[in-house]
Design a protein around this motif. Sequence first.
Motif, PDB file in Angstrom:
ATOM      1  N   TRP A  40       0.827  -1.211   0.000  1.00 45.35           N
ATOM      2  CA  TRP A  40       0.000   0.000   0.000  1.00 45.35           C
ATOM      3  C   TRP A  40       0.860   1.259   0.000  1.00 45.35           C
ATOM      4  N   ILE A  41       0.423   2.277  -0.732  1.00 45.84           N
ATOM      5  CA  ILE A  41       0.979   3.625  -0.675  1.00 45.84           C
ATOM      6  C   ILE A  41      -0.189   4.597  -0.472  1.00 45.84           C
ATOM      7  N   GLY A  42       0.115   5.865  -0.289  1.00 40.06           N
ATOM      8  CA  GLY A  42      -0.918   6.861   0.014  1.00 40.06           C
ATOM      9  C   GLY A  42      -1.648   7.369  -1.202  1.00 40.06           C
ATOM     10  N   LEU A  43      -2.136   6.457  -2.023  1.00 37.47           N
ATOM     11  CA  LEU A  43      -2.824   6.781  -3.267  1.00 37.47           C
ATOM     12  C   LEU A  43      -4.271   6.308  -3.153  1.00 37.47           C
ATOM     13  N   ARG A  44      -5.240   7.199  -3.420  1.00 36.72           N
ATOM     14  CA  ARG A  44      -6.654   6.872  -3.187  1.00 36.72           C
ATOM     15  C   ARG A  44      -7.531   7.522  -4.250  1.00 36.72           C
ATOM     16  N   PHE A  45      -8.551   6.805  -4.690  1.00 36.62           N
ATOM     17  CA  PHE A  45      -9.521   7.347  -5.646  1.00 36.62           C
ATOM     18  C   PHE A  45     -10.653   8.014  -4.871  1.00 36.62           C
ATOM     19  N   LEU A  46     -10.783   9.342  -5.023  1.00 39.83           N
ATOM     20  CA  LEU A  46     -11.800  10.117  -4.315  1.00 39.83           C
ATOM     21  C   LEU A  46     -12.324  11.225  -5.219  1.00 39.83           C
ATOM     22  N   ALA A  47     -13.594  11.505  -5.100  1.00 38.29           N
ATOM     23  CA  ALA A  47     -14.215  12.620  -5.835  1.00 38.29           C
ATOM     24  C   ALA A  47     -13.917  12.548  -7.331  1.00 38.29           C
ATOM     25  N   GLY A  48     -13.910  11.329  -7.881  1.00 41.33           N
ATOM     26  CA  GLY A  48     -13.767  11.149  -9.316  1.00 41.33           C
ATOM     27  C   GLY A  48     -12.361  11.120  -9.854  1.00 41.33           C
ATOM     28  N   ASP A  49     -11.351  11.123  -8.978  1.00 39.60           N
ATOM     29  CA  ASP A  49      -9.973  11.095  -9.475  1.00 39.60           C
ATOM     30  C   ASP A  49      -9.058  10.514  -8.412  1.00 39.60           C
ATOM     31  N   TRP A  50      -7.837  10.191  -8.820  1.00 37.67           N
ATOM     32  CA  TRP A  50      -6.826   9.685  -7.902  1.00 37.67           C
ATOM     33  C   TRP A  50      -6.097  10.855  -7.257  1.00 37.67           C
ATOM     34  N   LEU A  51      -5.788  10.742  -5.972  1.00 36.59           N
ATOM     35  CA  LEU A  51      -5.016  11.767  -5.277  1.00 36.59           C
ATOM     36  C   LEU A  51      -4.070  11.124  -4.269  1.00 36.59           C
ATOM     37  N   LEU A  52      -3.050  11.869  -3.895  1.00 41.39           N
ATOM     38  CA  LEU A  52      -2.113  11.464  -2.852  1.00 41.39           C
ATOM     39  C   LEU A  52      -2.618  12.039  -1.535  1.00 41.39           C
ATOM     40  N   VAL A  53      -2.837  11.185  -0.555  1.00 37.84           N
ATOM     41  CA  VAL A  53      -3.537  11.626   0.652  1.00 37.84           C
ATOM     42  C   VAL A  53      -2.691  12.528   1.545  1.00 37.84           C
ATOM     43  N   ASP A  54      -1.389  12.650   1.283  1.00 40.15           N
ATOM     44  CA  ASP A  54      -0.572  13.555   2.087  1.00 40.15           C
ATOM     45  C   ASP A  54      -0.596  14.979   1.551  1.00 40.15           C
ATOM     46  N   GLY A  55      -1.360  15.223   0.484  1.00 38.97           N
ATOM     47  CA  GLY A  55      -1.523  16.588  -0.006  1.00 38.97           C
ATOM     48  C   GLY A  55      -0.660  16.956  -1.184  1.00 38.97           C
ATOM     49  N   GLN A  56       0.229  16.080  -1.624  1.00 39.50           N
ATOM     50  CA  GLN A  56       1.096  16.422  -2.743  1.00 39.50           C
ATOM     51  C   GLN A  56       0.332  16.346  -4.062  1.00 39.50           C
ATOM     52  N   GLU A  57       0.793  17.145  -5.032  1.00 39.03           N
ATOM     53  CA  GLU A  57       0.156  17.168  -6.343  1.00 39.03           C
ATOM     54  C   GLU A  57       0.558  15.924  -7.138  1.00 39.03           C
ATOM     55  N   MET A  58      -0.311  15.538  -8.067  1.00 43.62           N
ATOM     56  CA  MET A  58      -0.047  14.373  -8.910  1.00 43.62           C
ATOM     57  C   MET A  58       0.757  14.791 -10.147  1.00 43.62           C
ATOM     58  N   ASP A  59       1.935  15.328  -9.928  1.00 43.90           N
ATOM     59  CA  ASP A  59       2.790  15.735 -11.043  1.00 43.90           C
ATOM     60  C   ASP A  59       3.493  14.539 -11.668  1.00 43.90           C
ATOM     61  N   TYR A  60       3.572  13.442 -10.916  1.00 43.11           N
ATOM     62  CA  TYR A  60       4.248  12.235 -11.385  1.00 43.11           C
ATOM     63  C   TYR A  60       3.287  11.063 -11.243  1.00 43.11           C
ATOM     64  N   GLU A  61       3.205  10.211 -12.266  1.00 44.32           N
ATOM     65  CA  GLU A  61       2.376   9.016 -12.202  1.00 44.32           C
ATOM     66  C   GLU A  61       3.167   7.828 -12.734  1.00 44.32           C
ATOM     67  N   ALA A  62       2.893   6.654 -12.183  1.00 38.69           N
ATOM     68  CA  ALA A  62       3.664   5.458 -12.555  1.00 38.69           C
ATOM     69  C   ALA A  62       2.736   4.249 -12.709  1.00 38.69           C
ATOM     70  N   TRP A  63       1.634   4.446 -13.419  1.00 42.35           N
ATOM     71  CA  TRP A  63       0.703   3.350 -13.641  1.00 42.35           C
ATOM     72  C   TRP A  63       1.327   2.288 -14.543  1.00 42.35           C
ATOM     73  N   GLY A  64       0.836   1.061 -14.416  1.00 39.06           N
ATOM     74  CA  GLY A  64       1.339  -0.041 -15.224  1.00 39.06           C
ATOM     75  C   GLY A  64       0.876   0.049 -16.666  1.00 39.06           C
ATOM     76  N   GLU A  65       1.049  -1.064 -17.394  1.00 37.53           N
ATOM     77  CA  GLU A  65       0.765  -1.083 -18.827  1.00 37.53           C
ATOM     78  C   GLU A  65      -0.692  -0.769 -19.153  1.00 37.53           C
ATOM     79  N   GLU A  66      -1.609  -1.105 -18.254  1.00 37.61           N
ATOM     80  CA  GLU A  66      -3.028  -0.864 -18.512  1.00 37.61           C
ATOM     81  C   GLU A  66      -3.420   0.597 -18.299  1.00 37.61           C
ATOM     82  N   GLY A  67      -2.514   1.381 -17.787  1.00 34.22           N
ATOM     83  CA  GLY A  67      -2.768   2.799 -17.617  1.00 34.22           C
ATOM     84  C   GLY A  67      -3.587   3.122 -16.382  1.00 34.22           C
TER      85      GLY A  67
END
Length: 321
Positions: A256-283
């Motif tokens: 687990w990491i601090g990544l959560r789907f809320l209010a229609g989008d993914w966010l980092l729960v510690d407040g940082q912006e999603m400037d970087y993403e590392a999703w797998g091949e399925e996106g």
Amino acid sequence: MNQLFTFILLLLNLSGTFTKYIYVDQKMGWLQAQSYCRQNYTDLAPVSTKKDVNKLKQLSSNVNHSIWIGLRNSTMDQIFTCILLLMRLFGTFTKYVHVNDRMNWPQAQSYCQQHYTDLAPVSNDKDDNKLQQLSSNVNHCIWIGLVRNCSNRTQWLWSGGGVASTFFWRPGEPNDFNGNEDGGCVWNKMWNDEKLQNQKTFFCYGAVVVKEKKTWEEALEYCREHHDDLASVASETEMLLIQKELSKHNTTEHVWIGLRFLAGDWLLVDGQEMDYEAWGEEGKPSCSHAKIKCGALQVTGGYKAVWDANDCEERLHFICY
């Protein structure tokens, strides 16, 4: 999440128009807080604009815990959407440690790698502001993990890996005085280049692998109780540093990491912006399934990892800082 927090409510005037927020310094469950607000004022506080967020910040600037607002997702059995959103708005992450011992840059790097994870990377202005908060009483430049590339002196690297792409140089810096200023330091949110042998205090970055199997919510609660937060992965360098920690342990296939789907989008729960993403091949997943809304790192042999969406009730190891 059956927890008690203080809360912020909305007050309307006689015409029914918005007047102001009021912070109530009494700890209650969400439903109790809602009932209190409706009985004594108008309702728990809504948050609609950036101006609203700024008002909430002003009201709770001296508060060091989560605060209820009037946000509730009725499709969830447990009410924690409001906690996560407010943590995001207030940005309480503390992944950094200021070590108040003076060392040269290589010694500081070795110390951080031995006692934490590495010298601190800085990914954005929020990171830079956090370093300022941690060192507000310091009147000298403090080492971070920034080092000049010896094979290309115009390029800067992070100690934990990756090329630096965001900079906060002081005017006139980096000047590479005498051609041997190869280390980066920060003071008052501005960076200088200095000789690696100069003695300075320094910032470390620390990630902790917890080998206890918990649900995502239990992992979040554990990290906030025993450390600071469930770790985010806010940059390529932070991904490399977390992979470095994972390589030391035999963990579950996902962590687990601090990544959560809320209010229609993914966010980092510690407040940082999603400037970087590392999703797998399925996106990036759309999260059509109600339970597949919690983010984990998919670990292969402890060395490679990508983000993946998992069932929030699955029990996995996790990463705190």
